[in-house]
Design an enzyme around this catalytic site. Structure first.
Site, PDB file in Angstrom:
ATOM      1  N   LYS A 132      -3.431 104.051   8.017  1.00  0.00           N
ATOM      2  CA  LYS A 132      -3.721 102.972   8.973  1.00  0.00           C
ATOM      3  C   LYS A 132      -3.755 103.527  10.400  1.00  0.00           C
ATOM      4  CE  LYS A 132      -0.260 100.231  10.512  1.00  0.00           C
ATOM      5  NZ  LYS A 132      -0.187 100.121  11.977  1.00  0.00           N
ATOM      6  N   ASN A 133      -2.707 104.265  10.781  1.00  0.00           N
ATOM      7  CA  ASN A 133      -2.616 104.688  12.175  1.00  0.00           C
ATOM      8  C   ASN A 133      -3.680 105.716  12.538  1.00  0.00           C
ATOM      9  OD1 ASN A 133      -0.553 102.929  12.544  1.00  0.00           O
ATOM     10  ND2 ASN A 133       1.087 104.459  12.586  1.00  0.00           N
ATOM     11  N   CYS A 164       3.771  94.624  17.085  1.00  0.00           N
ATOM     12  CA  CYS A 164       5.098  94.406  16.498  1.00  0.00           C
ATOM     13  C   CYS A 164       6.157  94.221  17.586  1.00  0.00           C
ATOM     14  CB  CYS A 164       5.506  95.622  15.667  1.00  0.00           C
ATOM     15  SG  CYS A 164       4.872  95.621  13.995  1.00  0.00           S
ATOM     16  N   ARG A 177       7.876  98.634  24.464  1.00  0.00           N
ATOM     17  CA  ARG A 177       6.600  99.276  24.187  1.00  0.00           C
ATOM     18  C   ARG A 177       5.550  99.143  25.308  1.00  0.00           C
ATOM     19  NH1 ARG A 177       5.043  98.672  17.953  1.00  0.00           N
ATOM     20  NH2 ARG A 177       4.204 100.734  18.343  1.00  0.00           N
ATOM     21  N   ASP A 179       8.777 105.096  11.499  1.00  0.00           N
ATOM     22  CA  ASP A 179       8.117 104.125  10.617  1.00  0.00           C
ATOM     23  C   ASP A 179       8.650 104.181   9.180  1.00  0.00           C
ATOM     24  OD1 ASP A 179       6.622 103.206  12.697  1.00  0.00           O
ATOM     25  OD2 ASP A 179       4.736 104.129  12.079  1.00  0.00           O
ATOM     26  N   ARG A 200      -0.642  93.803   7.366  1.00  0.00           N
ATOM     27  CA  ARG A 200      -1.182  94.631   8.448  1.00  0.00           C
ATOM     28  C   ARG A 200      -1.215  96.095   8.018  1.00  0.00           C
ATOM     29  NH1 ARG A 200       1.924  94.386  13.700  1.00  0.00           N
ATOM     30  NH2 ARG A 200       0.329  95.944  14.056  1.00  0.00           N
TER      31      ARG A 200
HETATM   32  C1  UD1 Z   1       2.453 104.862  17.067  1.00  0.00           C
HETATM   33  C2  UD1 Z   1       2.266 104.214  15.714  1.00  0.00           C
HETATM   34  C3  UD1 Z   1       3.547 103.515  15.289  1.00  0.00           C
HETATM   35  C4  UD1 Z   1       4.731 104.480  15.339  1.00  0.00           C
HETATM   36  C5  UD1 Z   1       4.816 105.166  16.698  1.00  0.00           C
HETATM   37  C6  UD1 Z   1       5.874 106.239  16.760  1.00  0.00           C
HETATM   38  C7  UD1 Z   1      -0.098 103.645  15.732  1.00  0.00           C
HETATM   39  C8  UD1 Z   1      -1.123 102.581  15.741  1.00  0.00           C
HETATM   40  N1  UD1 Z   1       1.189 103.249  15.803  1.00  0.00           N
HETATM   41  O1  UD1 Z   1       2.726 103.813  17.986  1.00  0.00           O
HETATM   42  O2  UD1 Z   1       3.368 103.017  13.959  1.00  0.00           O
HETATM   43  O3  UD1 Z   1       5.921 103.759  15.142  1.00  0.00           O
HETATM   44  O4  UD1 Z   1       3.548 105.783  17.005  1.00  0.00           O
HETATM   45  O5  UD1 Z   1       5.663 107.194  15.765  1.00  0.00           O
HETATM   46  O6  UD1 Z   1      -0.396 104.817  15.607  1.00  0.00           O
HETATM   47  N2  UD1 Z   1       6.102 104.458  25.328  1.00  0.00           N
HETATM   48  C9  UD1 Z   1       6.209 104.239  26.665  1.00  0.00           C
HETATM   49  N3  UD1 Z   1       5.054 104.178  27.405  1.00  0.00           N
HETATM   50  C10 UD1 Z   1       3.827 104.340  26.849  1.00  0.00           C
HETATM   51  C11 UD1 Z   1       3.726 104.574  25.477  1.00  0.00           C
HETATM   52  C12 UD1 Z   1       4.893 104.632  24.746  1.00  0.00           C
HETATM   53  O7  UD1 Z   1       7.309 104.091  27.210  1.00  0.00           O
HETATM   54  O8  UD1 Z   1       2.829 104.279  27.572  1.00  0.00           O
HETATM   55  C13 UD1 Z   1       7.328 104.540  24.508  1.00  0.00           C
HETATM   56  C14 UD1 Z   1       7.393 103.498  23.411  1.00  0.00           C
HETATM   57  O9  UD1 Z   1       7.940 102.289  23.891  1.00  0.00           O
HETATM   58  C15 UD1 Z   1       8.271 104.191  22.400  1.00  0.00           C
HETATM   59  C16 UD1 Z   1       7.890 105.666  22.529  1.00  0.00           C
HETATM   60  O10 UD1 Z   1       7.271 105.776  23.802  1.00  0.00           O
HETATM   61  O11 UD1 Z   1       9.627 104.041  22.752  1.00  0.00           O
HETATM   62  C17 UD1 Z   1       6.935 106.187  21.488  1.00  0.00           C
HETATM   63  O12 UD1 Z   1       5.840 105.311  21.356  1.00  0.00           O
HETATM   64  P1  UD1 Z   1       4.400 105.809  20.911  1.00  0.00           P
HETATM   65  O13 UD1 Z   1       4.507 107.150  20.287  1.00  0.00           O
HETATM   66  O14 UD1 Z   1       3.474 105.635  22.062  1.00  0.00           O
HETATM   67  O15 UD1 Z   1       4.033 104.755  19.805  1.00  0.00           O
HETATM   68  P2  UD1 Z   1       2.628 104.076  19.541  1.00  0.00           P
HETATM   69  O16 UD1 Z   1       1.539 105.020  19.818  1.00  0.00           O
HETATM   70  O17 UD1 Z   1       2.604 102.744  20.177  1.00  0.00           O
END
Ligand code: UD1
Length: 423
Positions: free
Chosen positions: A22-23, A118, A123, A309, A401
């Protein structure tokens, strides 16, 4: 709203096909916006998040055809007819922010609503925005939207170091950099298999990328990208989830299509808990014969660490282990929402901030529980498969999802599970 009813009935055995990730698919799909030629993805998962991304891309003018029962996505973004990703679609799924980098890189402007998704922690998307700003983007946050412009119509290559690892921000920056003028170097980049898959696809489209899978990725921008066909990598989270079925229920399951290296840190913890994990020529085979698993401690971390995850699903297993385990969640705050639901099933869990202490019990008991997010929902199904009596999991739209045909896959291994449609 639909619910899922499970009756625990002992050991489960069989084979489960693992779908495309999915991701990975959710980041490969927006890559279509980088080129006016077709991009075709094979091995796509059939999930509601993919339908949401399809709807979002179509709202921007991309053509997206779902072929072969959804396994193939034939996309074409000959022209982008709207550069605005609307709140009504974006709020359903956080990955929607991934259209920002490609649109901005291709046409020099984009307006994208700030995302939802979610409910696991705050986030934010500040890292996505900082990386694009480093490439010269002018960003303005107004009325819940990011208004982005590239001066002169094109982003510029830049050296950007992420303050910490973000999967999504790395993906957005990587896609944007493929069409920027000059070279971009992304430091402290995410190393997840989904990043490697994206880089491979972009390279097929003509991008010049080096270093994916390490924490430094270098991208030399090109003037245009062309069409390609790409097979989506196997879903390591679905793989890990089904590897937990024989671990928690006993039995023997071969997950078809995955490899252990996709889930190395997780497989190591399963092994430490006393579960047998082996690579076969068709996938990954997991078995547990007699007795309970042993307690193990788990700390989530960016890849190649233990994936956040899989934390909820691992907690379900440890609820039945012999001894006390400590789970530490390092990626997202507020990611223990499954704990109170597992406690309703007789689990002994104490949550203190980012830690959960789980003392295993010999048997969980069926109960009425509620899914709070995608991975929490499947952790409740795992617990229910191992519990005594009947469990009813409500709010299963979260499950849809991220897991395709979950009841069918589990029934094929002997599980008593069915979906009850809302009246
Ligand atoms: C992706 C995955 C999700 C997984 C996560 C971590 C997808 C669609 N989703 O989510 O299933 O749980 O990686 O492996 O691929 N953060 C910030 N600022 C930002 C971006 C992130 O502070 O601009 C923080 C987030 O709140 C979190 C951490 O960084 O605490 C990691 O998040 P991130 O790796 O960005 O997760 P996603 O890409 O949203």
């Amino acid at each position: 709203m639909d619910s899922i009813v499970v009756k625990g009935n002992g050991a489960l055995s069989g084979a489960i096909p693992i779908a495309g990730a999915k991701n990975a698919c959710l980041t490969l799909m927006p890559a279509t916006l980088l080129s006016d030629e077709p991009l075709t993805l094979t091995n796509a998962p059939r999930l509601s998040d993919i339908a949401t991304m399809t709807q979002l891309l179509q709202s921007l003018g991309a053509e997206v055809a779902s072929l072969q029962d959804g396994l193939v996505l034939a996309m074409s973004s000959h022209t982008i007819t709207s550069h605005t990703a609307d709140y009504d679609i974006v709020r359903k799924m956080r990955a929607s922010i991934l259209v920002l980098g490609p649109m901005l890189a291709r046409d020099g402007h984009a307006i994208v609503s700030l995302p939802g998704g979610c409910a696991i922690g705050a986030r934010p998307v500040d890292l996505h925005l900082k990386a694009l700003e480093a490439m010269g983007a002018d960003l303005d946050l107004r009325d819940g939207y990011v208004h982005a412009k590239a001066p002169g119509g094109r982003l510029k290559g830049a050296v950007f170091e992420f303050p910490f690892v973000s999967v999504g921000a790395t993906e957005n920056a990587l896609m944007a950099a493929t069409l920027a003028k000059g070279t971009t170097v992304l430091k402290t980049a995410a190393r997840e298999p989904e990043i490697v898959d994206l880089a491979r696809c972009l390279r097929k489209m003509g991008a010049r990328i080096e270093g994916e899978g390490t924490s430094t990725i270098a991208i030399e921008g090109v003037d245009r990208l062309h069409g390609a066909t790409h097979q989506v990598v196997a879903d390591r989270i679905e793989l890990g989830t089904y590897m937990l079925v024989p671990a928690i229920c006993g039995g023997d399951i071969e997950c078809l299509g995955g490899t252990i290296d996709l889930v190395g840190a997780f497989a190591e913890r399963l092994d430490a808990a006393g579960v047998s994990v082996t690579q076969t020529n068709r996938g990954v085979k997991v078995s547990r014969k007699n007795g309970r698993v042993r307690a193990v401690d788990v700390t989530t971390a960016p890849y190649p660490g233990f994936p956040t995850d899989l934390q909820a699903q691992m907690m379900a297993l440890l609820c039945t282990a012999e001894g006390t385990s400590v789970l530490e969640e390092k990626i997202f705050e507020n990611r223990f929402m499954h704990a109170p639901e597992l406690i309703r099933m007789g689990a002994r869990i104490e949550v203190h901030g980012g830690h959960a202490t789980v003392t295993g019990v010999p048997k969980l008991k069926g109960a009425r529980v509620m899914a709070t997010d995608l991975r929490a929902s499947v952790s409740l199904i795992l617990a229910a498969l191992a519990a005594e009596g009947e469990t009813v999991v409500s709010r299963v739209y979260h499950l849809d999802r991220g897991y395709e045909r979950v009841e069918e896959k589990l029934r094929a291994c002997g599980a008593l599970i069915e979906r009850v449609k809302a009246a």
